[in-house]
Scaffold this active site. Structure first.
Site, PDB file in Angstrom:
ATOM      1  CB  CYS A   1      -6.360   0.170   1.008  1.00 29.89           C
ATOM      2  SG  CYS A   1      -4.585   0.208   0.675  1.00 29.89           S
TER       3      CYS A   1
ATOM      4  CG  MET B   1      -5.984   3.910  -8.472  1.00 29.24           C
ATOM      5  SD  MET B   1      -5.703   3.355 -10.188  1.00 29.24           S
ATOM      6  CE  MET B   1      -6.382   4.754 -11.098  1.00 29.24           C
TER       7      MET B   1
END
Length: 371
Positions: A104, A20
Site C-alpha cells: 500500500c 482494494m
C-alpha cells in the site's frame, strides 16, 4: 498452464483479485467469482483493529455463501500484533488464507512505516513474517509488495529472499515503487528478476493488467506463476471470465451490451444493500462504481450525474432504465481505470531511511481497516 499452489490450497486459474479498499467487499467478490475461478481477496484488515475486536473491522470479514477459499489480507507493523491477529484468524476459522500487505502506497499508511515503506526495514519485515507463519497453523501465508520506496531504495529482491527463508507460501510483486503510486508504467522486468531470484515459491505479477491478453503477455514475459488483478476489473467483473478462458487456452472475450452492464450495476447495488443492511449506505457506496461501469459508453452528462448521485435503489434503477440497452461494448474500454498519478514523495516516519536493518516498530498502527 499449472494451478497456483499456496500451501495446501490449489487455485485455478492462477488469478488473484487484489484487495482494494472500499471495493473488494463480499458483493463485488461475488460478481467476480461468478465470472471465473481464482483467489478473491477481501479488503485490507488492520491487525490492531482485529485483535481489539473492533466492530467495524469484524463486520468487514464477511464471505459469500460457498466462497472458497476465503482469503483475508492483513496490514500491520508490529510483529507481536500481526502474530496475534494471524493466530486469531486460524483459531477462529475466519479465513482459509492470509495475505500480508506490504504494497500500500497511501500516505496515511507509509507515514506510519507500513505498507510499501515497511520492507525497507529488512529485519522488521523478517520478524513480522516469522510471527505470521508461526501463528498461522495450517493456513498458507502470502505477501504482496512493491519494488521499493523509490528507485534509490529498492527492496523487492531482499524481501523475496526473506519471504522464502521465513516460510511464506508465495510473493506478489506490483512492478512499481511507492513514489510511483499508480502512475507511469508497471515494470514487468522486475517481476522477471524476482522470479529468477526466488525459485522455491510461486511469484505473482501485478500491474497494468487491463485485459486477459495483458495477463498472458505478463506471464510469458516474466515466467511468473500467476497474476494479481486490481484496477483492471473496476466496473468489469467479467474480466475474470476472460482470464479463465485465456488460462485454459481459449480466446473468448466478454463484451457485454450496455443493457447487460446496467443489469450488473443493479445487482451490484442490490447485493451491497443486502450486505450493509442499509439501502442508503449501499447506494452511496455504489456511486464510485458508476463511472467505471460506464467507461467508454455513450451516456449523456445529465444521466451520468443522476446515476452518480442516486440516493435510493429506485433512483438508481430509474436512471439505469434510461440507458440504451442495445449499445455495444465500446472500443478502447480495456484501458487504464482508477488512479494513475504518481506522487512527488513518499511520506515516511522520521529517520526511516537511516538504517535498513534496524528493528524499529513504528509508534502507531492504523486503528481502522479498509486502507
Amino acid at each position: 498452464m499449472e494451478s497456483l499452489k499456496l500451501g495446501s490450497l490449489e487455485v485455478w486459474p492462477p488469478v488473484v483479485l487484489a484487495p482494494m479498499a472500499g471495493i473488494t467487499n463480499a458483493p463485488f467478490r461475488t460478481l467476480c467469482r461468478e465470472q471465473g475461478g481464482g483467489l478473491f481477496v477481501c479488503e485490507m484488515i488492520t491487525t490492531r483493529a482485529l485483535v481489539e475486536r473492533n466492530a467495524k473491522t469484524l463486520k468487514m470479514i464477511r464471505f459469500g455463501p460457498g466462497e472458497s477459499p476465503r482469503s483475508l489480507q492483513l496490514y500491520g507493523v508490529d510483529p507481536a500484533t500481526v502474530g496475534r491477529a494471524v493466530r486469531m484468524v486460524a483459531e477462529e476459522d475466519l479465513a482459509d488464507h492470509v495475505d500480508l500487505n506490504f504494497g500500500c502506497p497511501v500516505p496515511k499508511v507509509t507515514r506510519r512505516g507500513g505498507g510499501s515503506a515497511l520492507p525497507y526495514k529488512r529485519n522488521l519485515l523478517r520478524a513480522i513474517l516469522r510471527e505470521a507463519v508461526r501463528n498461522a497453523g495450517t493456513l498458507p501465508v502470502t505477501m504482496k509488495m512493491r519494488k521499493g520506496i523509490d528507485d534509490d531504495h529498492l527492496t523487492y529482491l531482499d524481501a523475496g529472499r526473506i519471504a522464502v527463508e521465513e516460510g511464506i507460501a508465495a510473493v506478489a510483486l506490483h512492478g512499481r515503487t511507492a513514489v510511483q503510486h499508480y502512475g507511469g508504467t508497471a515494470d514487468w522486468d522486475s517481476i522477471a528478476r524476482l522470479k529468477e531470484a526466488v525459485t522455491e515459491i510461486p511469484v505473482l505479477g501485478n500491474g497494468d493488467i487491463w485485459s486477459a491478453e495483458d495477463a498472458m503477455r505478463m506471464m510469458a514475459r516474466t515466467d511468473c506463476d500467476g497474476v494479481v488483478v486490481g484496477r483492471g476489473c473496476l466496473g468489469r467483473p467479467w474480466l475474470f471470465a476472460d482470464l479463465a478462458a485465456a488460462c485454459a487456452g481459449g480466446a473468448e472475450v466478454a463484451r457485454p451490451t450496455l443493457g447487460q452492464v446496467a443489469a450488473t450495476m443493479d445487482r451490484h447495488a442490490t447485493l451491497l444493500a443486502e450486505c450493509f443492511g442499509s439501502e442508503q449506505h449501499a447506494v452511496a457506496d455504489f456511486r464510485k462504481h458508476v463511472g467505471w461501469y460506464l467507461k467508454g459508453f455513450v451516456v449523456g452528462a445529465d444521466l451520468r450525474r443522476r446515476l452518480a448521485t442516486a440516493e435510493t435503489l429506485d433512483d438508481l434503477r430509474r436512471g439505469l432504465a434510461e440507458l440504451d440497452p442495445g449499445q455495444s461494448w465500446p472500443e478502447g474500454a480495456d484501458t487504464p481505470r482508477g488512479k494513475t498519478h504518481p506522487r512527488e514523495r513518499v511520506h515516511l516516519p522520521a529517520g526511516w531511511l537511516d538504517d535498513p536493518y534496524e528493528i524499529v516498530v513504528p509508534d502507531a498502527e492504523l486503528e481502522v481497516s479498509g486502507g
